[in-house]
Enzyme design. Structure first.
Site, PDB file in Angstrom:
ATOM      1  N   SER A 147      -5.081   1.174   1.826  1.00  0.00           N
ATOM      2  CA  SER A 147      -5.176   2.105   0.698  1.00  0.00           C
ATOM      3  C   SER A 147      -5.885   3.361   1.187  1.00  0.00           C
ATOM      4  O   SER A 147      -6.643   3.299   2.168  1.00  0.00           O
ATOM      5  CB  SER A 147      -6.015   1.465  -0.419  1.00  0.00           C
ATOM      6  OG  SER A 147      -6.368   2.430  -1.394  1.00  0.00           O
ATOM      7  N   TYR A 160     -13.779  -2.806  -3.301  1.00  0.00           N
ATOM      8  CA  TYR A 160     -12.368  -2.582  -2.938  1.00  0.00           C
ATOM      9  C   TYR A 160     -12.300  -1.665  -1.713  1.00  0.00           C
ATOM     10  O   TYR A 160     -11.574  -1.933  -0.760  1.00  0.00           O
ATOM     11  CB  TYR A 160     -11.643  -1.961  -4.143  1.00  0.00           C
ATOM     12  CG  TYR A 160     -10.165  -1.705  -3.931  1.00  0.00           C
ATOM     13  CD1 TYR A 160      -9.249  -2.747  -3.996  1.00  0.00           C
ATOM     14  CD2 TYR A 160      -9.684  -0.421  -3.671  1.00  0.00           C
ATOM     15  CE1 TYR A 160      -7.891  -2.521  -3.802  1.00  0.00           C
ATOM     16  CE2 TYR A 160      -8.337  -0.182  -3.481  1.00  0.00           C
ATOM     17  CZ  TYR A 160      -7.438  -1.238  -3.557  1.00  0.00           C
ATOM     18  OH  TYR A 160      -6.092  -1.002  -3.359  1.00  0.00           O
TER      19      TYR A 160
END
Ligand SMILES: NC(=O)c1ccc[n+]([C@@H]2O[C@H](COP(=O)([O-])OP(=O)(O)OC[C@H]3O[C@@H](n4cnc5c(N)ncnc54)[C@H](OP(=O)(O)O)[C@@H]3O)[C@@H](O)[C@H]2O)c1
Length: 256
Positions: A147, A160
């Site tokens: 990501s 995350y």
């Protein structure tokens, strides 16, 4: 390659980005072993779409954070496919609650890293051992879906970001380790993609995009990532390994 078709494993395949990736591969002559946590009956519609494109493709229910499930996933993948040309580590989760860095809990940290980093790392280790021992011919690769959060800070979901930064290094390490077996490793970094994961913050992201967040002024779609992974899987970037490909509408361009 089995029965003239290339063979791929895609984790988190039944929805979102994994769906985009697995259907792109299935449409282009891959047999896909699709992995997900939900029982087969719950993903019947997706499986219908997948097998309409690629009749020998199949689904394995498993949780990548469980070592027993990982072992079974690898076993069933090889049993069904015969060989693995492409592994796509896509499965991942966001924190259940977006909490400020001061308030992040150990429980959430362990859950997110357990799936996104520990799970994906050890699943790749298990597949890597088999792929290295397999005298398969033809182009082979492993793709990690990380990501932009691997390098962009979001203080309300730090666990995350940490999981994706760690996974980025896992991709680098496997690129180095697997090169001698002719296996390439790539990291794909999506930006904001329209899936269940972003549904809860869609309004905010739509507003930011309208205000110019991404030079390419639209939200990404699972198919955008699917097309990128297909190109990598097919060997379009064959003389590269350990590289990062951003699928983010140019969002990470630094501007003055
Ligand atoms: N959406 C974005 O904007 C965005 C941006 C950058 C990166 N990403 C990354 O892209 C990947 C896919 O995200 P998405 O947006 O498509 O998310 P999503 O719609 O929430 O789908 C997540 C997928 O991961 C699977 N999964 C979750 N935990 C799992 C586990 N323990 N074991 C096996 N499978 C598991 C889910 O399986 P079930 O279907 O069985 O629940 C589901 O298929 C993730 O790694 C995410 O971090 C997403």
């Amino acid at each position: 390659m089995k029965n003239g078709k290339r063979c791929a494993v895609v984790t988190g395949a039944a929805r979102g980005i994994g769906r985009g990736i697995s259907l792109a591969l299935a449409e282009h002559d891959y047999t896909v072993c699709a992995v997900g946590t939900r029982p087969k009956e719950a993903v019947a519609e997706y499986l219908g779409e997948l097998t309409a494109l690629s009749p020998e493709s199949f689904y394995v229910q498993g949780d990548i954070s469980s070592s027993g499930d990982r072992e079974r996933i690898v076993g069933e993948a090889y049993e069904g496919l015969g060989t693995v040309d492409v592994l796509v580590n896509n499965a991942g989760v966001a924190p259940k609650v977006r909490a400020d860095l001061f308030d992040m809990t150990e429980e959430s940290f362990d859950r997110v890293l357990g799936i996104n980093l520990r799970g994906a790392f050890f699943l790749t280790q298990a597949f890597a051992r088999k792929m290295a021992a397999d005298p398969a011919e033809g182009f082979r690769c492993v793709v990690f879906i990380t990501s932009i959060s691997a390098s962009v800070s979001s203080v309300n979901r730090g666990e995350y970001c940490i999981s994706k930064a760690g996974l980025s290094m896992a991709a680098t390490l496997f690129a180095d380790r697997l090169a001698e077996y002719g296996i390439r490793v790539y990291e794909v970094r999506p930006g904001i993609i329209a899936t269940d994961m972003t549904a809860g913050v869609r309004e905010k992201y739509d507003r930011l995009i309208a205000e110019g967040l991404c030079p390419i002024p639209r939200i990404g779609q699972p198919e955008d990532v699917g097309r990128t992974v297909l190109a990598l899987a097919d060997g379009a970037l064959g003389y590269t390994t350990g590289q990062i490909i951003g699928v983010d509408g140019g969002m990470t361009i630094q501007k003055l």
